[in-house]
Design an enzyme around this catalytic site. Structure first.
Site, PDB file in Angstrom:
ATOM      1  N   ARG A 148       7.756  -2.886   9.344  1.00 23.41           N
ATOM      2  CA  ARG A 148       7.808  -2.750  10.874  1.00 23.41           C
ATOM      3  C   ARG A 148       9.013  -2.459  11.556  1.00 23.41           C
ATOM      4  O   ARG A 148      10.014  -3.502  10.923  1.00 23.41           O
ATOM      5  CB  ARG A 148       7.113  -3.600  11.205  1.00 23.41           C
ATOM      6  CG  ARG A 148       6.489  -4.113  12.504  1.00 23.41           C
ATOM      7  CD  ARG A 148       5.994  -2.439  12.899  1.00 23.41           C
ATOM      8  NE  ARG A 148       4.994  -3.052  13.984  1.00 23.41           N
ATOM      9  CZ  ARG A 148       4.375  -1.804  15.167  1.00 23.41           C
ATOM     10  NH1 ARG A 148       4.458  -0.512  14.599  1.00 23.41           N
ATOM     11  NH2 ARG A 148       3.818  -1.970  16.001  1.00 23.41           N
ATOM     12  N   THR A 439       0.340   8.565  14.003  1.00 22.30           N
ATOM     13  CA  THR A 439       0.484   7.939  13.251  1.00 22.30           C
ATOM     14  C   THR A 439       0.860   9.480  12.365  1.00 22.30           C
ATOM     15  O   THR A 439       0.332  10.067  12.187  1.00 22.30           O
ATOM     16  CB  THR A 439       0.486   6.262  12.712  1.00 22.30           C
ATOM     17  OG1 THR A 439      -0.627   6.277  11.887  1.00 22.30           O
ATOM     18  CG2 THR A 439       0.578   4.957  13.749  1.00 22.30           C
ATOM     19  N   GLU A 478       7.900   1.923  19.709  1.00 18.06           N
ATOM     20  CA  GLU A 478       7.541   1.221  18.558  1.00 18.06           C
ATOM     21  C   GLU A 478       6.752  -0.278  19.733  1.00 18.06           C
ATOM     22  O   GLU A 478       6.298  -0.835  20.114  1.00 18.06           O
ATOM     23  CB  GLU A 478       7.303   1.091  17.479  1.00 18.06           C
ATOM     24  CG  GLU A 478       6.676  -0.078  16.684  1.00 18.06           C
ATOM     25  CD  GLU A 478       5.705   1.748  15.846  1.00 18.06           C
ATOM     26  OE1 GLU A 478       4.585   0.993  16.509  1.00 18.06           O
ATOM     27  OE2 GLU A 478       5.745   2.355  15.514  1.00 18.06           O
ATOM     28  N   SER A 500       0.814  -4.354  15.137  1.00 16.60           N
ATOM     29  CA  SER A 500       0.494  -3.474  15.064  1.00 16.60           C
ATOM     30  C   SER A 500      -1.241  -3.048  14.433  1.00 16.60           C
ATOM     31  O   SER A 500      -1.897  -3.857  14.737  1.00 16.60           O
ATOM     32  CB  SER A 500       0.986  -2.623  14.004  1.00 16.60           C
ATOM     33  OG  SER A 500       0.789  -1.587  13.310  1.00 16.60           O
TER      34      SER A 500
END
Length: 634
Positions: A148, A439, A478, A500
């Protein structure tokens, strides 16, 4: 699965490169030249022409064609010795070829992700991050490589607020330099290869280099995203995604990205060091800082992945296993499924009003608790054990009634968070903006039983719209996954990872993988995965049917989003109970990729994009009849 490193390495939570290696390679990279595209190593051109042999030509790898007896391709296929399901036929073909050559599931996954950087740059790539859930058959264990993105050390909690202290509009935040997190994909891939891989990096990254240098045809979704995001592109992105006349590429055009080929060449020889130290890192940092971000070279060189223990819970005589926090995904999937298990949802017909009502109410409860309590566990004390406690979930389920709603949705009320064990009271965290980014998810299973469920991202389609000049890859946005208002466990903090919804998941029976699943779609990822599992195991649908059955999505604050195929009669019946639905359907939600694992492997690729499942049989003989009655389909 062959392991090429000290098994004790998995005990380390944080994985970083050695200081000696970094310094030596930084000196080499510096000497190599700081200008973009400083060198180029020629690629071997592919052979063959036309589809499906066009895939062989694009990859430059002899031996792959959907017409070859060892491979079978389609939206749902069965095979004995390997299976890949991804959003991109080219990437699926590359991964299947790695399996044919004797590579394992992790090898194939690494090659596939590098290819997606080239062919699907609107959904994922080396400018972003992700979560890889791995089942190692030899070790009989599940592990997670967490790559991440992190907030730079210079990030501030108010960086998404305007001068009046109000949140900057989301449409503006996604293009800010402050939205770019320190990328993790390259480090994640290299860590997975070190721990589980059996093939050299040079072999696994070569297909992506050939694609970038030789070119490949732009597919429908890629072309749509170029057109839709053109105005937010920086000049480097516009140049990369335009034809000779400066017009945006369209479906069927050939896309060549020699800058990305050179970047991947560096990575091929020097691994993660080529990305996190030296000229590539310097250009990345310069791009972010020019857009107002605080990222520095130290942020990149300090980046570390973590090796996490998966979140896991019993459900319907199965075990749901997946990425833990800072992804809320599998934890929230488990939460929803366990509520629906308590409510015995299977007693209601597949497209009944009761089914949709219970899913919406269970999802609202889950979202209230998700937004209130979840965040990066390195920074926030998340009561995850309490949230997934059986008694707590049973009490939450008791609040749901078929004949009424949890709140006055028509009056604008939202569902309130609960008080799980270990918590005194909710903190009334400000609800974040709904996230509907995109994604890429894919699954790989090899003939030895190793399995990978991997979701990677650059957040919105085309990320921040910023390409690193001369390097050929897009940067993520992000950090917009943080709450703009600085409160709660998901507020912005330096070096923190944003919450997330990515949900790479493996369903296990008696300790052995039986089903891999995941999806893109921002917040809707969770509902896509939960309902695919529900359709597979409660309603008994075949894999492709399970992922294409129409689904619904809501948060703690309706309206309900729905796919085409949800009956009008069901919507009308639940509206009479107080539910609020959007006026129009959302078309398609997510892009689910699954593999069903039994005596043979069944892969299914979501038709909402141009995905493809590819199966591999060493004997060249395919199963004439699939498991549970389905057969091979094209």
């Amino acid at each position: 699965m062959t392991r090429q490193s000290d098994p004790k390495a998995t005990e380390k939570r944080s994985v970083r490169r050695s200081e000696t290696s970094r310094l030596e390679r930084r000196a080499f990279l510096g000497a190599l030249g700081a200008t973009a595209g400083a060198f180029s190593i020629g690629a071997t051109a592919g052979t063959g022409a036309g589809a499906p042999d066009g895939v062989q030509k694009a990859t430059g790898i002899p031996g792959f064609s959907c017409d070859k007896r060892q491979f079978t391709c389609g939206q749902q296929v069965t095979a004995a010795d390997g299976m890949v399901s991804s959003v991109d036929p080219i990437a699926s073909g590359v991964a299947a070829t790695v399996l044919r050559e004797g590579g394992n599931a992790v090898d194939a996954a690494i090659a596939l992700q590098y290819v997606l950087t080239v062919t699907q740059p609107h959904g994922s790539g080396i400018g972003g991050g992700g979560f890889m859930v791995i089942y190692d058959a030899d070790a009989d264990e599940v592990s997670v490589v967490n790559s991440r993105e992190r907030a730079p050390h210079g990030a501030t909690e108010d960086m998404f607020l305007d001068e009046d202290g109000e949140p900057i509009p989301f449409s503006e935040r996604i293009q800010m330099g402050e939205a770019v997190g320190v990328p993790g994909t390259v480090m994640g891939l290299e860590t997975a290869r070190d721990l589980h891989g059996s093939r050299p990096r040079q072999r696994l990254i070569r297909p992506a280099i050939d694609l970038a240098r030789d070119g490949f045809p732009v597919d429908r979704v890629f072309a749509e995203q170029i057109a839709e995001n053109w105005e937010k592109f920086n000049e480097a992105a516009k140049e990369a995604y335009s034809d000779e006349d400066g017009n945006p590429l369209t479906e069927g055009d050939t896309h060549v990205n020699t800058d990305l080929a050179d970047t991947l060449e560096w990575t091929k020889w020097w691994g993660a060091d080529a990305f996190y130290e030296g000229p590539i890192a310097d250009d990345l940092v310069a791009t972010v800082q020019a857009a107002g971000g605080s990222m520095t070279a130290d942020d990149l060189s300090d980046y570390d992945v973590t090796l996490d223990e998966p979140v896991r819970a019993e459900w319907n005589d199965l075990e749901i296993v997946g990425q833990p926090l800072p992804s809320s995904g599998p934890s929230t999937v488990i939460y929803i499924l366990k509520l629906l298990e308590s409510l015995d949802i299977g007693q209601y017909d597949l497209r009944s009003p009761e089914k949709y009502h219970l899913i919406a109410e269970a999802t609202s409860l889950a979202w209230a608790d998700r937004n209130e309590y979840m965040g990066d566990p390195e920074f926030a004390d998340v009561p995850i054990d309490g949230l997934l406690d059986d008694e707590y979930l049973a009490a939450r389920a008791e609040r749901i009634q078929v004949g009424e709603t949890l709140a006055d949705y028509e009056g604008g009320e939202c569902v309130e968070a609960g008080v799980p064990p270990g918590v005194d009271a909710p903190q009334a965290t400000t609800s974040p903006d709904a996230k509907y980014g995109s994604t890429s998810h894919f699954s790989v299973v090899d003939g030895d039983g190793n399995a990978v469920s991997y979701t990677s991202t650059i957040e919105q389609f085309m990320g921040s719209g910023m390409m690193v000049p001369g390097r050929g890859f897009m940067l993520n946005n992000e950090l917009t996954d943080f709450n703009a208002v600085p409160d709660g466990p998901n507020k912005v903090e330096p070096w923190k990872r944003p919450l997330s919804s990515m949900s790479p998941t493996i369903v296990m029976r008696d300790g052995v993988p039986e089903f891999t699943v995941g999806s893109p779609g921002g917040w809707t990822i969770i509902t896509s995965v939960a309902q695919t599992i529900l359709h597979r195991y409660v309603y008994g649908l075949d894999p492709l049917e399970a992922l294409t059955e129409p689904i619904v999505f809501t948060t703690e604050c309706p309206p309900i989003t729905w796919e085409d195929g949800v009956p009008a009669s069901a919507r009308e019946a639940t509206e009479a109970l107080g539910q609020v639905w959007r006026d129009e359907s959302d078309g398609d939600i997510g892009n689910v990729q699954v593999i069903d694992i039994d005596d043979e492997l069944t892969g299914a690729a979501d038709p909402t994009r141009d995905g493809q499942a590819v199966g591999f049989d060493r004997s060249g003989w395919h199963w004439p009849t699939g498991k549970r009655g389905h057969g091979k389909t094209d």
